[in-house]
Design a protein around this motif. Structure first.
Motif, PDB file in Angstrom:
ATOM      1  N   ILE A  89       0.918  -1.475   0.046  1.00  0.00           N
ATOM      2  CA  ILE A  89      -0.012  -0.052   0.101  1.00  0.00           C
ATOM      3  C   ILE A  89       0.959   1.372   0.124  1.00  0.00           C
ATOM      4  CG2 ILE A  89      -1.656  -0.961   1.185  1.00  0.00           C
ATOM      5  CD1 ILE A  89      -1.045   0.569   3.609  1.00  0.00           C
ATOM      6  N   ILE A  90      -0.083   2.376  -0.439  1.00  0.00           N
ATOM      7  CA  ILE A  90       1.163   3.454  -0.341  1.00  0.00           C
ATOM      8  C   ILE A  90       0.513   4.935   0.713  1.00  0.00           C
ATOM      9  CG2 ILE A  90       2.583   3.916  -2.574  1.00  0.00           C
ATOM     10  CD1 ILE A  90      -0.060   5.489  -3.325  1.00  0.00           C
ATOM     11  N   ARG A  91       0.825   5.752   0.943  1.00  0.00           N
ATOM     12  CA  ARG A  91       0.042   6.521   2.687  1.00  0.00           C
ATOM     13  C   ARG A  91       1.508   7.883   2.218  1.00  0.00           C
ATOM     14  NH1 ARG A  91      -3.071   3.453   1.898  1.00  0.00           N
ATOM     15  NH2 ARG A  91      -4.159   2.458   4.024  1.00  0.00           N
ATOM     16  N   ASP A  92       1.210   7.859   1.273  1.00  0.00           N
ATOM     17  CA  ASP A  92       2.477   9.450   0.899  1.00  0.00           C
ATOM     18  C   ASP A  92       2.725  10.423   1.295  1.00  0.00           C
ATOM     19  OD1 ASP A  92       3.577   7.395  -0.960  1.00  0.00           O
ATOM     20  OD2 ASP A  92       2.612   8.167  -2.936  1.00  0.00           O
ATOM     21  N   ASN A  93       3.233  11.229   2.049  1.00  0.00           N
ATOM     22  CA  ASN A  93       3.033  12.600   2.697  1.00  0.00           C
ATOM     23  C   ASN A  93       4.069  13.029   2.845  1.00  0.00           C
ATOM     24  OD1 ASN A  93       1.688  14.871   3.599  1.00  0.00           O
ATOM     25  ND2 ASN A  93      -0.086  13.425   4.379  1.00  0.00           N
ATOM     26  N   LEU A  95       7.739  13.879   5.432  1.00  0.00           N
ATOM     27  CA  LEU A  95       7.850  13.358   6.409  1.00  0.00           C
ATOM     28  C   LEU A  95       7.273  14.417   7.250  1.00  0.00           C
ATOM     29  CD1 LEU A  95       9.567  11.399   8.458  1.00  0.00           C
ATOM     30  CD2 LEU A  95      11.369  13.656   8.527  1.00  0.00           C
ATOM     31  N   PHE A  96       6.909  15.699   7.353  1.00  0.00           N
ATOM     32  CA  PHE A  96       6.462  16.264   8.992  1.00  0.00           C
ATOM     33  C   PHE A  96       4.643  16.202   9.149  1.00  0.00           C
ATOM     34  CE2 PHE A  96       5.823  19.635   5.665  1.00  0.00           C
ATOM     35  CZ  PHE A  96       4.669  20.311   6.001  1.00  0.00           C
ATOM     36  N   LYS A  97       3.802  15.663   7.909  1.00  0.00           N
ATOM     37  CA  LYS A  97       3.054  15.929   7.770  1.00  0.00           C
ATOM     38  C   LYS A  97       2.478  14.195   8.166  1.00  0.00           C
ATOM     39  CE  LYS A  97       1.865  19.147   4.712  1.00  0.00           C
ATOM     40  NZ  LYS A  97       0.925  19.188   3.170  1.00  0.00           N
ATOM     41  N   MET A  98       3.246  12.883   7.791  1.00  0.00           N
ATOM     42  CA  MET A  98       3.204  12.016   7.985  1.00  0.00           C
ATOM     43  C   MET A  98       2.515  11.231   9.323  1.00  0.00           C
ATOM     44  SD  MET A  98       5.576   8.634   6.079  1.00  0.00           S
ATOM     45  CE  MET A  98       5.462   9.728   4.809  1.00  0.00           C
ATOM     46  N   THR A  99       1.651  10.332   9.480  1.00  0.00           N
ATOM     47  CA  THR A  99       1.498   9.725  10.725  1.00  0.00           C
ATOM     48  C   THR A  99       2.219   8.654  11.266  1.00  0.00           C
ATOM     49  OG1 THR A  99      -0.263   8.854  10.500  1.00  0.00           O
ATOM     50  CG2 THR A  99      -0.547  11.497  10.782  1.00  0.00           C
ATOM     51  N   GLY A 143      15.800   6.665  -2.551  1.00  0.00           N
ATOM     52  CA  GLY A 143      14.522   7.812  -2.200  1.00  0.00           C
ATOM     53  C   GLY A 143      13.980   8.512  -3.092  1.00  0.00           C
ATOM     54  N   ASN A 144      12.860   9.270  -2.366  1.00  0.00           N
ATOM     55  CA  ASN A 144      11.991   9.454  -2.728  1.00  0.00           C
ATOM     56  C   ASN A 144      10.784  11.092  -2.422  1.00  0.00           C
ATOM     57  OD1 ASN A 144      10.758  10.584  -6.034  1.00  0.00           O
ATOM     58  ND2 ASN A 144       8.455   8.356  -5.423  1.00  0.00           N
ATOM     59  N   ARG A 145      11.276  12.054  -2.887  1.00  0.00           N
ATOM     60  CA  ARG A 145      10.084  12.788  -1.903  1.00  0.00           C
ATOM     61  C   ARG A 145       9.145  12.392  -1.628  1.00  0.00           C
ATOM     62  NH1 ARG A 145      10.374  18.894  -1.241  1.00  0.00           N
ATOM     63  NH2 ARG A 145       8.062  19.677  -0.569  1.00  0.00           N
ATOM     64  N   GLY A 146       8.504  12.523   0.022  1.00  0.00           N
ATOM     65  CA  GLY A 146       7.067  12.511  -0.155  1.00  0.00           C
ATOM     66  C   GLY A 146       6.289  10.762   0.183  1.00  0.00           C
ATOM     67  N   GLN A 147       7.594   9.850   0.210  1.00  0.00           N
ATOM     68  CA  GLN A 147       7.854   8.863   0.384  1.00  0.00           C
ATOM     69  C   GLN A 147       8.655   8.027   1.483  1.00  0.00           C
ATOM     70  OE1 GLN A 147       7.407   7.230  -3.521  1.00  0.00           O
ATOM     71  NE2 GLN A 147       5.501   6.850  -3.467  1.00  0.00           N
ATOM     72  N   ALA A 148       8.858   8.877   2.702  1.00  0.00           N
ATOM     73  CA  ALA A 148       9.621   7.704   3.353  1.00  0.00           C
ATOM     74  C   ALA A 148       9.498   6.953   3.697  1.00  0.00           C
ATOM     75  CB  ALA A 148       9.878   8.869   4.298  1.00  0.00           C
ATOM     76  N   ASN A 149       7.964   6.727   4.202  1.00  0.00           N
ATOM     77  CA  ASN A 149       7.906   5.340   4.432  1.00  0.00           C
ATOM     78  C   ASN A 149       7.939   4.286   3.283  1.00  0.00           C
ATOM     79  OD1 ASN A 149       5.296   6.235   2.657  1.00  0.00           O
ATOM     80  ND2 ASN A 149       4.382   6.158   4.598  1.00  0.00           N
ATOM     81  N   TYR A 150       7.540   4.300   2.026  1.00  0.00           N
ATOM     82  CA  TYR A 150       7.363   3.156   1.482  1.00  0.00           C
ATOM     83  C   TYR A 150       8.611   2.796   0.896  1.00  0.00           C
ATOM     84  CZ  TYR A 150       6.246   1.465  -3.580  1.00  0.00           C
ATOM     85  OH  TYR A 150       5.713   0.677  -4.387  1.00  0.00           O
ATOM     86  N   ALA A 151       9.893   4.059   0.864  1.00  0.00           N
ATOM     87  CA  ALA A 151      11.199   4.250   0.393  1.00  0.00           C
ATOM     88  C   ALA A 151      11.878   3.449   1.660  1.00  0.00           C
ATOM     89  CB  ALA A 151      11.517   5.632   0.381  1.00  0.00           C
ATOM     90  N   ALA A 152      11.897   3.427   2.492  1.00  0.00           N
ATOM     91  CA  ALA A 152      12.036   2.852   4.106  1.00  0.00           C
ATOM     92  C   ALA A 152      11.899   1.290   3.729  1.00  0.00           C
ATOM     93  CB  ALA A 152      11.517   2.945   5.484  1.00  0.00           C
ATOM     94  N   ARG A 194      -3.739  12.832  -6.990  1.00  0.00           N
ATOM     95  CA  ARG A 194      -3.452  13.594  -5.914  1.00  0.00           C
ATOM     96  C   ARG A 194      -2.846  14.749  -7.033  1.00  0.00           C
ATOM     97  NH1 ARG A 194      -0.043  10.156  -3.846  1.00  0.00           N
ATOM     98  NH2 ARG A 194       1.811  10.995  -4.235  1.00  0.00           N
ATOM     99  N   VAL A 195      -2.170  14.259  -7.809  1.00  0.00           N
ATOM    100  CA  VAL A 195      -1.250  15.525  -7.409  1.00  0.00           C
ATOM    101  C   VAL A 195      -1.620  16.490  -8.654  1.00  0.00           C
ATOM    102  CG1 VAL A 195       1.220  15.258  -7.063  1.00  0.00           C
ATOM    103  CG2 VAL A 195       0.014  14.407  -9.502  1.00  0.00           C
ATOM    104  N   GLY A 196      -3.033  16.297  -8.952  1.00  0.00           N
ATOM    105  CA  GLY A 196      -3.821  17.003  -9.943  1.00  0.00           C
ATOM    106  C   GLY A 196      -3.465  16.969 -11.483  1.00  0.00           C
ATOM    107  N   VAL A 197      -2.943  16.143 -11.987  1.00  0.00           N
ATOM    108  CA  VAL A 197      -2.477  16.140 -13.733  1.00  0.00           C
ATOM    109  C   VAL A 197      -3.108  14.916 -14.248  1.00  0.00           C
ATOM    110  CG1 VAL A 197      -0.490  15.337 -14.954  1.00  0.00           C
ATOM    111  CG2 VAL A 197       0.478  16.805 -12.637  1.00  0.00           C
ATOM    112  N   GLY A 198      -3.712  15.081 -14.888  1.00  0.00           N
ATOM    113  CA  GLY A 198      -4.181  13.980 -15.968  1.00  0.00           C
ATOM    114  C   GLY A 198      -3.312  12.912 -15.891  1.00  0.00           C
TER     115      GLY A 198
END
Length: 249
Positions: A89-93, A95-99, A143-152, A194-198
């Motif tokens: 699963i993914i729960r991207d965010n 780091l400072f917003k990640m729960t 490493g990927n921005r917004g994916q500290a959990n997924y990258a780990a 999520r990022v608002g792109v087609g």
């Protein structure tokens, strides 16, 4: 020789394509996802093509559910000696917003799930003196921005794979990992939303950064999994194959 494979997360996307490919290679396939009903389309595609498959519902992060699922597969298809771990699963965010739940849930499904499934299946592999484990990592492991959990989680899959290769090699079991780059799936579609792109624009944008000039598809990953699960790959173990259209993708 017909062997039995379990593919996790196989209701759709990369795992569904992998399940179909392993069935086409002559294996009986257990199509496993959170709910058995979600696997119907993948099972139908296999059986309509003349293959043998069953749907299995299980939460791979639940030890009891995993034990019961593997026992069910053994009873219905025979002892499983091929395992592809791709439930995730993914729960991207950022780091400072990640729960804590964002972190725990992603690590649990990816890493705990792969651990529990591998622990359950390796007993059958060791008894048979033959086995194949393929774990799905990702280029996000770098490493990927917004994916500290997924990258780990995906980096952890690589260390986990290499350790399995060391421990299980003497029993005729290989363990390898595949690290996909940008693949066109429901997950990447959700990212585009999520990022608002087609989605088509999102695909085109990513393809520009890939040396081979195109996005990847689930079948690209399935082909790599097919090799790792083959008889011919018996001297290949502990490897991480980046299927990403280029070294920097």
């Amino acid at each position: 020789m017909t062997r039995t494979a379990i593919v996790t997360g196989a209701a759709r996307g990369i795992s569904a394509a992998t399940a179909r490919r392993l069935a086409a290679d002559g294996n009986a396939v257990a199509v496993l996802d959170l709910e058995a009903g979600q696997c119907a389309a993948t099972v139908a595609a296999i059986t309509d093509a003349g293959g043998r498959a069953i749907a299995v519902g299980a939460n791979v992060a639940d030890a009891r559910a995993v034990t019961e699922a593997v026992a069910h597969v053994e009873a219905e298809l025979g002892a499983p000696t091929i395992l592809v771990n791709n439930a995730g699963i993914i729960r991207d965010n950022l780091l400072f917003k990640m729960t804590e739940d964002d972190w725990d849930s992603v690590l649990s499904v990816h890493l705990r799930g792969a651990f529990l499934m591998s622990r359950a299946v390796q007993a059958h592999q060791v008894a048979a003196g033959w086995g194949r484990i393929v774990n799905l990592s990702s280029t996000s492991a770098l490493g990927n921005r917004g994916q500290a959990n997924y990258a780990a989680a995906k980096a952890g899959m690589q260390g986990f794979t290499k350790t399995l290769a060391i421990e299980l090699g003497r029993f005729g079991v290989t363990a390898n990992a595949i690290a996909p780059g940008f693949i066109v799936t429901d997950m990447t579609r959700a990212t585009a939303e999520r990022v608002g792109v087609g989605f088509e624009d999102f695909i085109a944008q990513n393809a520009k950064e890939i040396p081979v000039g195109r996005a990847g598809y689930p079948e690209d990953i399935a082909a790599a999994a097919s090799f790792f699960c083959s008889e011919e790959a018996g001297f290949v173990s502990g490897q991480v194959l980046y299927v990403a259209g280029g070294p920097r993708a």
